[in-house]
Design an enzyme around this catalytic site. Sequence first.
Site, mmCIF file in Angstrom:
data_model
loop_
_atom_site.group_PDB
_atom_site.id
_atom_site.type_symbol
_atom_site.label_atom_id
_atom_site.label_comp_id
_atom_site.label_asym_id
_atom_site.label_seq_id
_atom_site.Cartn_x
_atom_site.Cartn_y
_atom_site.Cartn_z
ATOM 1 N N LYS A 115 0.819 -1.219 0.000
ATOM 2 C CA LYS A 115 0.000 0.000 0.000
ATOM 3 C C LYS A 115 0.848 1.263 0.000
ATOM 4 C CE LYS A 115 -4.448 -1.474 1.796
ATOM 5 N NZ LYS A 115 -5.474 -1.256 2.827
ATOM 6 N N LYS A 207 -5.123 -9.575 -7.562
ATOM 7 C CA LYS A 207 -6.364 -9.764 -6.797
ATOM 8 C C LYS A 207 -7.404 -8.723 -7.211
ATOM 9 C CE LYS A 207 -5.939 -7.490 -2.597
ATOM 10 N NZ LYS A 207 -5.884 -7.227 -1.200
ATOM 11 N N LYS A 210 -10.578 -2.919 -4.759
ATOM 12 C CA LYS A 210 -11.354 -1.681 -4.806
ATOM 13 C C LYS A 210 -10.601 -0.576 -5.525
ATOM 14 C CE LYS A 210 -13.601 -2.276 -0.291
ATOM 15 N NZ LYS A 210 -13.465 -1.995 1.153
HETATM 16 P P1 AMP Z 1 -11.316 -4.621 2.665
HETATM 17 O O1 AMP Z 1 -12.139 -4.052 1.590
HETATM 18 O O2 AMP Z 1 -9.852 -4.547 2.373
HETATM 19 O O3 AMP Z 1 -11.681 -4.119 4.021
HETATM 20 O O4 AMP Z 1 -11.669 -6.169 2.670
HETATM 21 C C1 AMP Z 1 -12.841 -6.677 3.275
HETATM 22 C C2 AMP Z 1 -12.817 -8.190 3.276
HETATM 23 O O5 AMP Z 1 -12.851 -8.685 1.929
HETATM 24 C C3 AMP Z 1 -11.552 -8.793 3.910
HETATM 25 O O6 AMP Z 1 -11.919 -9.957 4.635
HETATM 26 C C4 AMP Z 1 -10.703 -9.157 2.731
HETATM 27 O O7 AMP Z 1 -9.818 -10.219 2.999
HETATM 28 C C5 AMP Z 1 -11.774 -9.593 1.722
HETATM 29 N N1 AMP Z 1 -11.296 -9.428 0.337
HETATM 30 C C6 AMP Z 1 -10.870 -8.277 -0.242
HETATM 31 N N2 AMP Z 1 -10.507 -8.495 -1.521
HETATM 32 C C7 AMP Z 1 -10.721 -9.823 -1.760
HETATM 33 C C8 AMP Z 1 -10.545 -10.678 -2.892
HETATM 34 N N3 AMP Z 1 -10.104 -10.199 -4.062
HETATM 35 N N4 AMP Z 1 -10.868 -11.986 -2.757
HETATM 36 C C9 AMP Z 1 -11.338 -12.485 -1.587
HETATM 37 N N5 AMP Z 1 -11.519 -11.732 -0.483
HETATM 38 C C10 AMP Z 1 -11.220 -10.414 -0.551
#
Ligand code: AMP
Length: 347
Positions: A115, A207, A210
């Site tokens: 990041k 991956k 967002k």
């Molecule tokens: P975040 O948006 O970073 O807060 O992620 C929220 C949840 O979504 C966390 O449990 C992440 O591990 C999961 N997550 C985010 N991106 C992915 C992805 N590409 N595949 C699977 N899980 C994800």
Amino acid sequence: MTTFVNRVFSGVQPTGNLHLGNYLGAIKRFVALQHSHECVYCIVDMHAVTTWQDPKELTNNIREVTAAFLAAGIDPNKHIVFNQSQVAEHAELAWLFNCVARMGWLNRMTQFKDKAGKNRENASVGLFSYPNLMAADILLYKATHVPVGEDQKQHLELTRDIAAKFNHDFAGRIAELGLGESYFPITEPIIGGPAARVMSLRDGSRKMSKSDPSDMSRINLTDDPDTIAKKIRKAKTDPEPLPDSIEDLKQRPEADNLIGIYAAINDSDKETVITEFGGKSFSEFKPALAELAVEKLAPINAKIREYMADPASIDAILTNGADKAREIAKNNMGEIRESFGLVGAIK
Ligand code: AMP
Ligand code: TRP
């Protein structure tokens, strides 16, 4: 051995563009765990501000993640749904954990490196200590299980290290106070299934994220059915038909990703999907996937819109959830202050 009540905690950052990876890797699993566990689900707004967030968008995004939780089927009456900043104990415990965790532990965190990128000198201090706040979120509720996507594995290992160090360093004091042999549980991650790491639709080696500048790389939970179908139709693939064994998927990241997505949406596994589609072409598989995705995501999308049309009711749910969370947090934080020997601890 101290025994702990089974409790699930997880968090999602309100940083916009909630996508299929967030849904399949995390939120869908949050919903399932409600039947077997007491659950605490948090919109982690204080994590979000470790990188720049436009204030108005942040407010909207906090409501949107809440709406997505509710639309997916999380029940705020039976479980706890709230935003992190309303419970000040998260920040307080994160500070104490800044003093438990070691520089070397944080220096190993790969997500910070990703990041912060090349310009590490200019990253916020919060982005560096972010995993300590995450450990505080989890351990403030003595959560025993944390469902997350694969990318959070290292942060959960750090959480376990912090819990173990606290339990060890304060063992005498905890015993004296009658707080048991270990104060914090060594939390178990719940990671796995066919969608633990959903990949970009444009590049099977990255991956789904967002922050990807290409909107075609992800399916957003707010996408309408036509957009979902178009993104799947245009998803990158190779020219071969779908393989008929899991082994052959290893060399085929795009095929592996789409099969994993199909399996996760359908509550199935990759083997079953291969049994049905092995040997068939992507031109047959993609429309089937698009139909399934639209069938399962469209109702969620519609409900998110309904909830978002009434922000006051979302805010009321968050306030109510924060009240419930604070009750647990206050009690535990009092005991943690006392463990440190800080004067004025709540008895
Ligand atoms: P975040 O948006 O970073 O807060 O992620 C929220 C949840 O979504 C966390 O449990 C992440 O591990 C999961 N997550 C985010 N991106 C992915 C992805 N590409 N595949 C699977 N899980 C994800
Ligand atoms: N770091 C997690 C992410 O980016 C979000 C998060 C914050 C979290 N606190 C948490 C996840 C506690 C699980 C438990 O996805």
